[in-house]
Motif scaffolding. Structure first.
Motif, PDB file in Angstrom:
ATOM      1  N   THR A  14      14.143  23.619  -1.203  1.00 61.89           N
ATOM      2  CA  THR A  14      15.347  22.882  -0.855  1.00 61.89           C
ATOM      3  C   THR A  14      16.302  22.902  -2.030  1.00 61.89           C
ATOM      4  O   THR A  14      15.900  22.780  -3.162  1.00 61.89           O
ATOM      5  N   HIS A  61      13.862  13.061  12.313  1.00 64.97           N
ATOM      6  CA  HIS A  61      15.089  13.733  11.858  1.00 64.97           C
ATOM      7  C   HIS A  61      15.843  14.253  13.078  1.00 64.97           C
ATOM      8  O   HIS A  61      15.228  14.715  14.042  1.00 64.97           O
ATOM      9  N   ASP A  90      19.643  16.482  14.438  1.00 62.70           N
ATOM     10  CA  ASP A  90      20.755  17.310  13.987  1.00 62.70           C
ATOM     11  C   ASP A  90      21.993  16.423  13.903  1.00 62.70           C
ATOM     12  O   ASP A  90      21.907  15.203  14.032  1.00 62.70           O
ATOM     13  N   PRO A 143      20.556  12.521  10.744  1.00 66.23           N
ATOM     14  CA  PRO A 143      20.920  13.876  10.350  1.00 66.23           C
ATOM     15  C   PRO A 143      21.055  14.062   8.840  1.00 66.23           C
ATOM     16  O   PRO A 143      21.547  15.087   8.384  1.00 66.23           O
ATOM     17  N   GLN A 192      18.999  14.591   6.319  1.00 65.62           N
ATOM     18  CA  GLN A 192      18.152  15.500   5.542  1.00 65.62           C
ATOM     19  C   GLN A 192      17.884  16.786   6.317  1.00 65.62           C
ATOM     20  O   GLN A 192      16.745  17.061   6.704  1.00 65.62           O
ATOM     21  N   PRO A 193      18.918  17.596   6.551  1.00 68.06           N
ATOM     22  CA  PRO A 193      18.706  18.828   7.322  1.00 68.06           C
ATOM     23  C   PRO A 193      17.883  19.853   6.558  1.00 68.06           C
ATOM     24  O   PRO A 193      17.964  19.933   5.337  1.00 68.06           O
ATOM     25  N   ILE A 194      17.092  20.605   7.284  1.00 68.31           N
ATOM     26  CA  ILE A 194      16.406  21.750   6.682  1.00 68.31           C
ATOM     27  C   ILE A 194      17.406  22.895   6.558  1.00 68.31           C
ATOM     28  O   ILE A 194      17.500  23.553   5.540  1.00 68.31           O
ATOM     29  N   GLU A 195      18.142  23.125   7.639  1.00 69.44           N
ATOM     30  CA  GLU A 195      19.165  24.172   7.640  1.00 69.44           C
ATOM     31  C   GLU A 195      20.495  23.502   7.322  1.00 69.44           C
ATOM     32  O   GLU A 195      21.231  23.072   8.209  1.00 69.44           O
ATOM     33  N   ASP A 196      20.798  23.388   6.016  1.00 64.52           N
ATOM     34  CA  ASP A 196      21.989  22.646   5.624  1.00 64.52           C
ATOM     35  C   ASP A 196      23.283  23.427   5.804  1.00 64.52           C
ATOM     36  O   ASP A 196      24.363  22.857   5.753  1.00 64.52           O
ATOM     37  N   PRO A 212      24.418  22.065  10.181  1.00 60.70           N
ATOM     38  CA  PRO A 212      23.829  20.759  10.473  1.00 60.70           C
ATOM     39  C   PRO A 212      23.511  20.552  11.949  1.00 60.70           C
ATOM     40  O   PRO A 212      22.792  19.623  12.302  1.00 60.70           O
ATOM     41  N   ASN A 258      16.772  21.416  12.651  1.00 61.36           N
ATOM     42  CA  ASN A 258      16.920  20.105  12.011  1.00 61.36           C
ATOM     43  C   ASN A 258      16.390  18.967  12.885  1.00 61.36           C
ATOM     44  O   ASN A 258      16.148  17.871  12.380  1.00 61.36           O
ATOM     45  N   ARG A 259      16.207  19.225  14.174  1.00 63.58           N
ATOM     46  CA  ARG A 259      15.612  18.221  15.063  1.00 63.58           C
ATOM     47  C   ARG A 259      14.102  18.343  14.964  1.00 63.58           C
ATOM     48  O   ARG A 259      13.510  19.269  15.518  1.00 63.58           O
TER      49      ARG A 259
END
Length: 203
Positions: free
Chosen positions: A68, A138, A140, A181, A183-187, A190, A195-196
């Motif tokens: 990250t 989490h 999106d 939303p 802390q997205p993995i795919e920033d 968003p 991210n869901r």
């Protein structure tokens, strides 16, 4: 001189207020991928990066490690990465993420999510008695942040309740938290479906 110290004080305050970006590793499963209970126990038993598993259906898959805050790529099978971490050659994953499917705009867990959650429960049962697992919801970025925060909390609670009622895991061992939303993995996107998710970490 007073102006210099005032500026310095403001700069220090701003630096302290800025959240620290900590590199961590999350083992991310995609929908339909086999969750191995021993890998769950290995990750949740460590208490530290993102592993994106490829799209292979129901088989242990190669993972792509993405720290990250940066774009670092490497390949390793999940069991190999946790084994290497024990030997000190790689940083271990500190959490794992499942693409738990819920009914639209709801915290109702859909049947498609149960196979992965059932394997996750087996992994939690391999942990030391009394160990705590945090269940993180989490979302999106679609919708308002306040709405998504509440939805993520409700979904984390729904997963906790499933693990308690379907697998007999002590509710006191499962903490829940929702991040919406934030802390997205795919920033870079968003709104991305990745991210869901529901994320799990040893506490």
């Amino acid at each position: 001189m007073i102006r210099y110290f005032s500026t310095l004080a403001l700069a220090i305050a701003a630096a302290l207020a800025t959240p620290l970006v900590k590199a961590e590793k999350v083992m991310v499963y995609r929908e339909g991928q086999l969750v191995i209970p021993q890998d769950v126990a290995d990750v949740l038993g460590n208490t530290r990066s993102i592993h994106l598993l490829d799209d292979a259906p129901a088989a242990p898959a190669k993972a792509t490690a993405v720290a990250t805050g940066s774009r670092v790529n490497a390949s390793a099978r999940p069991s190999e990465s946790t084994r290497a971490a024990r030997n000190g050659s790689k940083a271990p994953a500190s959490a794992l993420s499942l693409p738990v499917r819920f009914a639209f705009d709801s915290a109702e867990i859909l049947p498609a999510a149960r196979i992965q959650l059932d394997a996750l429960a087996k992994g939690i049962k391999l942990l030391a008695p009394g160990s705590i697992v945090t269940v993180e919801g989490h979302t999106d970025a679609k919708g308002s942040p306040a709405y998504n925060l509440e939805l993520s909390r409700n979904r984390a609670r729904a997963v906790r309740d499933y693990l308690v009622h379907e697998h007999g895991i002590d509710a006191a061992r499962l903490k829940t938290v929702g991040y919406g939303p934030s802390q997205p993995i795919e920033d870079t996107d968003p709104y991305s479906a990745i991210n869901r998710r529901v994320q799990f970490r040893g506490a």
